[in-house]
Design an enzyme around this catalytic site. Structure first.
Site, short mmCIF file in Angstrom:
data_model
loop_
_atom_site.label_atom_id
_atom_site.label_comp_id
_atom_site.label_asym_id
_atom_site.label_seq_id
_atom_site.Cartn_x
_atom_site.Cartn_y
_atom_site.Cartn_z
CB SER A 161 -1.06 -0.03 1.15
OG SER A 161 -1.93 0.80 1.10
CG ASP A 264 -6.99 -2.25 -3.70
OD1 ASP A 264 -7.32 -0.94 -3.32
OD2 ASP A 264 -5.87 -2.50 -3.69
CG HIS A 294 -6.05 -1.90 0.16
ND1 HIS A 294 -5.16 -1.63 -1.13
CD2 HIS A 294 -5.39 -1.54 1.21
CE1 HIS A 294 -4.11 -0.78 -0.35
NE2 HIS A 294 -4.20 -0.87 0.70
#
Length: 325
Positions: A161, A264, A294
């Protein structure tokens, strides 16, 4: 990403977990509440023993403006690859504790010495502080490789991320500084923040921002919140150090493993980065994370689908590291 016709449905185990996950309401979230909730999520698993490694050691590494805390994970004592790992959490949240298991799994499954870096976070330190810390830490660790894995031909960066964003930008900075990396592992990375996830024209370039805007843990609105804390100046969104997809050239970068998730909002910018790397002649393997959201690298204890996909990505990363430069 292929068209939605053949898309795998959301993993039913993940569907049950989504309502339990934090960081979902940007209207009430503060930096401290975001940090506390990620910490609480990690603490909730305290009864489950963490994956065992031989060595866990808290160390200091150089940052952009002074020493940083870092944590070293090691299996055995033979020469090994060295991987610098950057945790996710939207730059704002996340720390060595929240990503302890992810760092352990990386060490176990790659055989690398993994150094997880506690970079400075916004809003206390705005862009480019986290990037400067990430690059300074990587340079310091690679300069001291004899203290870590010991093999200068097998260096890598990894992150998930916001950490995947820092790993991607650090890989570019390493190329520019003449530091040769064997591999980069970019897990559902942030690659283009121009428009701060709030600009309709920029968002339209990545359909996943609308398709997965809400309901799958990470939301588009929360990404807008994260950007608002990290970037003091809206113009910074065009800077490659926060939007690696906008770098002048991606040629000559380390071979990459890019993992995205089908549900995501960041899916399409991660896929776009994989394609851009490939177009620049970089060797790339893209794992599309069918049926996943995610954050799935942290959900492997609950979801077999998540665990298997994360293990495939780490195995490919291990193979790149083993090959070296």
């Amino acid at each position: 990403m292929e068209g939605p016709a053949m898309a795998a449905p959301l993993d039913p185990v993940i569907a049950q977990i989504i309502p339990l996950l934090p960081l979902r309401d940007p209207t009430t979230m503060t930096p401290q509440s975001a940090r506390d909730s990620l910490r609480a999520l990690a603490a909730a698993r305290a009864a489950v023993p963490p994956p065992p490694v031989d060595t866990v050691q808290d160390i200091k590494v150089k940052g952009g403006a002074g020493p940083l805390d870092a944590r070293l994970y090691r299996i055995g004592s033979d020469p090994a690859p060295t991987v610098v790992f950057f945790h996710g959490g939207g730059w704002v949240a996340g720390d060595l504790e929240t990503h302890d298991r992810q760092a352990r799994n990386l060490a176990i499954e790659t055989g690398a010495v993994v150094v997880s870096v506690d970079y400075r976070r916004p809003p206390e330190t705005r862009f480019p502080g986290a990037f400067e810390d990430a690059f300074a830490a990587a340079r310091d660790i690679f300069n001291r490789v004899a203290e870590f894995g010991g093999d200068a031909k097998r260096l890598g960066v990894a992150g998930d991320s916001a950490g995947g964003n820092l790993a991607a930008a650090t890989a570019i900075a390493c190329r520019d500084a003449g530091i040769k990396l064997a591999a980069q592992l970019l897990v559902y990375p942030v690659t283009d923040v121009a428009g701060h996830y709030a600009d309709a024209r920029e968002n339209a370039r990545f359909p996943s921002r609308a398709e997965n805007a809400d309901g799958y843990f990470l939301s588009r609105a929360v990404m807008e919140w994260f950007c608002g804390h990290y970037l003091a100046d809206p113009g910074h969104g065009a800077d490659w150090r926060v939007s690696p997809l906008r770098a002048a050239s991606l040629a000559g970068l380390a071979p990459a493993i890019v993992a995205t998730a089908s549900f995501d909002p960041l899916r399409d910018e991660g896929a776009a980065y994989a394609r851009a790397l490939e177009a620049a002649g970089v060797r790339v393997k893209h794992h599309e994370g069918p049926g996943l959201i995610h954050g799935y690298f942290g959900l492997g204890d609950a979801s077999d689908v998540a665990r298997a996909e994360a293990q495939r990505a780490r195995a490919d990363f291990k193979a790149l590291l083993a090959r070296g430069i």
